[in-house]
Design a protein around this motif. Structure first.
Motif, PDB file in Angstrom:
ATOM      1  N   ILE A 194       0.835  -1.205   0.000  1.00 18.77           N
ATOM      2  CA  ILE A 194       0.000   0.000   0.000  1.00 18.77           C
ATOM      3  C   ILE A 194       0.868   1.252   0.000  1.00 18.77           C
ATOM      4  O   ILE A 194       0.608   2.220  -0.727  1.00 18.77           O
ATOM      5  N   ALA A 195       1.936   1.254   0.790  1.00 21.02           N
ATOM      6  CA  ALA A 195       2.845   2.408   0.840  1.00 21.02           C
ATOM      7  C   ALA A 195       3.472   2.673  -0.525  1.00 21.02           C
ATOM      8  O   ALA A 195       3.614   3.826  -0.945  1.00 21.02           O
ATOM      9  N   THR A 196       3.836   1.609  -1.224  1.00 18.18           N
ATOM     10  CA  THR A 196       4.456   1.763  -2.545  1.00 18.18           C
ATOM     11  C   THR A 196       3.468   2.349  -3.551  1.00 18.18           C
ATOM     12  O   THR A 196       3.833   3.220  -4.347  1.00 18.18           O
ATOM     13  N   VAL A 197       2.221   1.895  -3.524  1.00 13.57           N
ATOM     14  CA  VAL A 197       1.214   2.424  -4.450  1.00 13.57           C
ATOM     15  C   VAL A 197       1.007   3.920  -4.217  1.00 13.57           C
ATOM     16  O   VAL A 197       0.966   4.717  -5.172  1.00 13.57           O
ATOM     17  N   ILE A 198       0.893   4.329  -2.974  1.00  9.12           N
ATOM     18  CA  ILE A 198       0.672   5.750  -2.668  1.00  9.12           C
ATOM     19  C   ILE A 198       1.863   6.593  -3.116  1.00  9.12           C
ATOM     20  O   ILE A 198       1.695   7.668  -3.710  1.00  9.12           O
ATOM     21  N   SER A 199       3.059   6.117  -2.860  1.00 11.07           N
ATOM     22  CA  SER A 199       4.245   6.888  -3.247  1.00 11.07           C
ATOM     23  C   SER A 199       4.376   6.975  -4.764  1.00 11.07           C
ATOM     24  O   SER A 199       4.800   8.014  -5.305  1.00 11.07           O
ATOM     25  N   ASN A 200       4.019   5.918  -5.485  1.00 12.49           N
ATOM     26  CA  ASN A 200       4.041   5.973  -6.947  1.00 12.49           C
ATOM     27  C   ASN A 200       3.030   6.985  -7.471  1.00 12.49           C
ATOM     28  O   ASN A 200       3.276   7.673  -8.478  1.00 12.49           O
ATOM     29  N   ALA A 201       1.881   7.085  -6.822  1.00  8.89           N
ATOM     30  CA  ALA A 201       0.872   8.061  -7.225  1.00  8.89           C
ATOM     31  C   ALA A 201       1.401   9.486  -7.057  1.00  8.89           C
ATOM     32  O   ALA A 201       1.153  10.364  -7.894  1.00  8.89           O
ATOM     33  N   VAL A 202       2.152   9.718  -5.986  1.00  8.56           N
ATOM     34  CA  VAL A 202       2.716  11.050  -5.743  1.00  8.56           C
ATOM     35  C   VAL A 202       3.721  11.423  -6.829  1.00  8.56           C
ATOM     36  O   VAL A 202       3.695  12.532  -7.376  1.00  8.56           O
ATOM     37  N   SER A 203       4.629  10.496  -7.168  1.00  7.04           N
ATOM     38  CA  SER A 203       5.641  10.802  -8.192  1.00  7.04           C
ATOM     39  C   SER A 203       4.985  11.041  -9.551  1.00  7.04           C
ATOM     40  O   SER A 203       5.403  11.937 -10.298  1.00  7.04           O
ATOM     41  N   ALA A 204       3.937  10.269  -9.887  1.00 11.51           N
ATOM     42  CA  ALA A 204       3.235  10.470 -11.161  1.00 11.51           C
ATOM     43  C   ALA A 204       2.539  11.824 -11.200  1.00 11.51           C
ATOM     44  O   ALA A 204       2.492  12.481 -12.244  1.00 11.51           O
ATOM     45  N   ALA A 205       1.990  12.262 -10.060  1.00 15.01           N
ATOM     46  CA  ALA A 205       1.300  13.553 -10.008  1.00 15.01           C
ATOM     47  C   ALA A 205       2.264  14.704 -10.292  1.00 15.01           C
ATOM     48  O   ALA A 205       1.908  15.675 -10.986  1.00 15.01           O
ATOM     49  N   PHE A 206       3.491  14.593  -9.775  1.00 17.80           N
ATOM     50  CA  PHE A 206       4.481  15.629 -10.055  1.00 17.80           C
ATOM     51  C   PHE A 206       4.815  15.683 -11.546  1.00 17.80           C
ATOM     52  O   PHE A 206       4.902  16.777 -12.134  1.00 17.80           O
ATOM     53  N   ILE A 207       5.022  14.524 -12.173  1.00 21.36           N
ATOM     54  CA  ILE A 207       5.355  14.492 -13.595  1.00 21.36           C
ATOM     55  C   ILE A 207       4.213  15.077 -14.418  1.00 21.36           C
ATOM     56  O   ILE A 207       4.438  15.822 -15.385  1.00 21.36           O
ATOM     57  N   PHE A 208       2.973  14.751 -14.049  1.00 20.70           N
ATOM     58  CA  PHE A 208       1.810  15.308 -14.745  1.00 20.70           C
ATOM     59  C   PHE A 208       1.828  16.832 -14.673  1.00 20.70           C
ATOM     60  O   PHE A 208       1.582  17.513 -15.677  1.00 20.70           O
ATOM     61  N   ARG A 209       2.156  17.348 -13.524  1.00 16.01           N
ATOM     62  CA  ARG A 209       2.203  18.811 -13.380  1.00 16.01           C
ATOM     63  C   ARG A 209       3.305  19.416 -14.242  1.00 16.01           C
ATOM     64  O   ARG A 209       3.101  20.448 -14.904  1.00 16.01           O
ATOM     65  N   PHE A 210       4.483  18.811 -14.250  1.00 17.42           N
ATOM     66  CA  PHE A 210       5.582  19.342 -15.052  1.00 17.42           C
ATOM     67  C   PHE A 210       5.207  19.367 -16.535  1.00 17.42           C
ATOM     68  O   PHE A 210       5.515  20.329 -17.249  1.00 17.42           O
ATOM     69  N   LEU A 211       4.561  18.302 -17.002  1.00 19.65           N
ATOM     70  CA  LEU A 211       4.238  18.210 -18.428  1.00 19.65           C
ATOM     71  C   LEU A 211       3.112  19.149 -18.832  1.00 19.65           C
ATOM     72  O   LEU A 211       3.108  19.663 -19.954  1.00 19.65           O
ATOM     73  N   THR A 212       2.149  19.378 -17.955  1.00 19.79           N
ATOM     74  CA  THR A 212       1.011  20.232 -18.319  1.00 19.79           C
ATOM     75  C   THR A 212       1.306  21.708 -18.139  1.00 19.79           C
ATOM     76  O   THR A 212       0.551  22.550 -18.630  1.00 19.79           O
ATOM     77  N   GLN A 213       2.412  22.033 -17.464  1.00 16.50           N
ATOM     78  CA  GLN A 213       2.755  23.446 -17.250  1.00 16.50           C
ATOM     79  C   GLN A 213       4.018  23.855 -18.002  1.00 16.50           C
ATOM     80  O   GLN A 213       4.628  24.879 -17.696  1.00 16.50           O
ATOM     81  N   GLY A 214       4.425  23.053 -18.987  1.00 12.90           N
ATOM     82  CA  GLY A 214       5.603  23.376 -19.786  1.00 12.90           C
ATOM     83  C   GLY A 214       5.313  24.470 -20.793  1.00 12.90           C
ATOM     84  O   GLY A 214       4.184  24.965 -20.900  1.00 12.90           O
ATOM     85  N   PRO A 215       6.318  24.870 -21.578  1.00 16.27           N
ATOM     86  CA  PRO A 215       6.124  25.897 -22.602  1.00 16.27           C
ATOM     87  C   PRO A 215       5.219  25.390 -23.719  1.00 16.27           C
ATOM     88  O   PRO A 215       4.923  24.202 -23.816  1.00 16.27           O
ATOM     89  N   GLU A 216       4.784  26.272 -24.556  1.00 14.54           N
ATOM     90  CA  GLU A 216       3.791  25.952 -25.579  1.00 14.54           C
ATOM     91  C   GLU A 216       4.196  24.783 -26.466  1.00 14.54           C
ATOM     92  O   GLU A 216       3.371  23.952 -26.827  1.00 14.54           O
ATOM     93  N   ASP A 217       5.470  24.700 -26.846  1.00 19.82           N
ATOM     94  CA  ASP A 217       5.896  23.654 -27.782  1.00 19.82           C
ATOM     95  C   ASP A 217       6.403  22.394 -27.076  1.00 19.82           C
ATOM     96  O   ASP A 217       6.930  21.489 -27.715  1.00 19.82           O
ATOM     97  N   PHE A 218       6.224  22.328 -25.752  1.00 19.87           N
ATOM     98  CA  PHE A 218       6.674  21.151 -25.005  1.00 19.87           C
ATOM     99  C   PHE A 218       5.698  20.905 -23.857  1.00 19.87           C
ATOM    100  O   PHE A 218       6.072  20.819 -22.695  1.00 19.87           O
ATOM    101  N   ARG A 219       4.407  20.743 -24.192  1.00 17.67           N
ATOM    102  CA  ARG A 219       3.362  20.666 -23.172  1.00 17.67           C
ATOM    103  C   ARG A 219       2.386  19.541 -23.471  1.00 17.67           C
ATOM    104  O   ARG A 219       2.035  19.295 -24.625  1.00 17.67           O
TER     105      ARG A 219
END
Length: 450
Positions: free
Chosen positions: A202-227
């Protein structure tokens, strides 16, 4: 490009190489080691605060997990090459379509693995001769682990997108936070709530969800040609074709490679739960050392992908040399540190003398020589950056899969000792390195011409 995003990236096409390769690879190595920390923390916590059977249940699952997810993780290699080539060719108008396709494939892969893992856990563990006293907690842990597959896939594919532009630091930041959460939850669920193998899952699943959420944020807030945009979440046939051509052989190699490790694990299991637990402890240290090599694998793929697309062939040759030497040396240094500190390091996993004896045997027969694996790992990654993915796959399958299976069923039974089983790694690394490096020099002689 947006200045803030460019500050996270490395210019791979111009300027000195070695410093930039190391600057790119070090956060990657740290990221991979933190990702492995998820499973290492699981093994260590149950080893100290639960039973050897729970430790064996969690630790021996690593080869099963790698077997099932390797095909899809291999596709992320193709994702990296796709974006790196578009950057090298200065085709930034196509990057958004590439990002959308890659993220959609990641989500589809994650849900396929979720359902496949749930169904396949018991028969696979039974086929691996998992000891009867380990089977129950092993199935529980594996099924919980696979609930997090969509998060794991999105993190891996999303990180490949960021790395293709030279950004290896923000994935490290995401995993640092997730790793701290994982360790804290492990201790809470196992020590306080006595959930044992289920708790660390259970701890591993929750921590994986946290790391994926950060990557999602980085990708959706990138510059226009890299988003990452919702409108781009569709399968672009041209992007998918290159991604599959490069990534599918890498995934097949990883999957079959994991199959050979599962065969080895079944042989380890034949020595009982203490051998399985001791092997799991040493194997977690091997993963840490391997990630020193793997960081330079990914550097070789990304740097070569950009420079090969830009037809900067002299730089491609230098990239291979720098990545190969850096990968082998960095792995050897980490190996040496862990061997010198083997007492307290292994004690972190277990205090049982029977478990520790098996762990030491594996450590001195396998981990001590692991730097040799850079010979085929970095070389194969360089070939994939050049667009040659099937060649290293076929050679690695022969040297590290078929040969290992031959060893388990033909050579190992001659003596039948745990030590004779462990020599399988050194022999296969030497054979595979010779084959893949020979192929590289033949291909480079024809391809890397100015």
């Amino acid at each position: 490009m947006d200045h803030n995003t460019r500050s996270h990236s490395i210019d791979m096409l111009n300027g000195p190489l070695l410093g930039r390769i190391i600057g790119f690879a070090l956060p990657l190595a740290a990221s991979s080691m933190l990702q492995q920390l998820f499973n290492t923390a699981d093994v260590a916590v149950v080893g100290r605060f639960a039973s050897p059977q729970d430790m064996a249940a969690v630790g021996s699952n690593s080869s099963v997990i790698n077997l099932i997810i390797s095909l899809f993780v291999g596709l992320s290699v193709g994702a990296n090459v796709v974006i790196a080539r578009l950057i090298g060719q200065d085709r930034r108008d196509r990057i958004n379509a590439g990002i959308g396709t890659i993220c959609l494939v990641a989500l589809i892969s994650g849900f396929i693995l979720l359902f496949a893992g749930m169904l396949a856990a018991p028969p696979i563990l039974a086929a691996m001769q998992t000891p009867a006293d380990v089977m129950g907690p092993a199935v529980t842990y594996l099924r919980i682990y696979f609930l997090g597959m969509p998060f794991i896939m999105f993190y891996n594919f999303g990180s490949a997108i960021l790395r293709s532009e030279g950004d290896s630091r923000r994935p490290l930041m995401a995993l640092t936070i997730a790793g701290i959460i994982n360790v804290a939850l492990n201790l809470l669920l196992v020590i306080v709530f006595h959930m044992e193998a289920a708790g660390v899952g259970i701890a591993t699943v929750i921590s994986n969800a946290v790391s994926a959420a950060f990557i999602f944020r980085f990708l959706t807030q990138g510059p226009e040609d890299f988003r990452l945009r919702r409108s781009c979440l569709r399968l672009d046939s041209a992007v998918l074709k290159v991604m599959l051509r490069i990534g599918l052989p890498a995934g097949i190699q990883g999957m079959i490679f994991s199959l050979s490790n599962a065969v080895i694990q079944s042989a380890v299991n034949s020595f009982g739960s203490y051998a399985a637990a001791g092997s799991a402890a040493s194997q977690n240290l091997e993963y840490v050392c391997y990630y020193a090599i793997n960081a330079f694998n990914q550097a070789a793929t990304t740097f070569t992908g950009q420079n090969f697309a830009a037809k900067k062939y002299d730089r491609c040759r230098n990239i291979y040399r720098d990545c190969l030497l850096s990968g082998a040396i960095s792995c050897a240094i980490v190996d040496l540190i862990l061997i010198l500190a083997s007492g307290p390091v292994l004690g972190f996993f277990s205090q049982d003398p029977r478990v520790l004896e098996f762990a030491r045997i594996r450590m001195f027969h396998v981990l001590a020589f692991q730097g040799i694996a850079a010979s085929y790992e970095v070389t194969g990654s360089t070939l994939r950056g050049m667009g040659w993915s099937m060649t290293p796959t076929v050679l690695t399958i022969f040297g590290c899969v078929l040969f290992r299976i031959f060893w388990v069923y033909v050579i190992f039974p001659i003596q039948g000792t745990y030590s004779s089983l462990m020599y399988i790694y050194l022999a296969s690394w030497i054979l595979t390195g010779t084959l893949v490096m020979t192929a590289y020099f033949i291909i480079a002689r024809r391809t890397l011409r100015v």
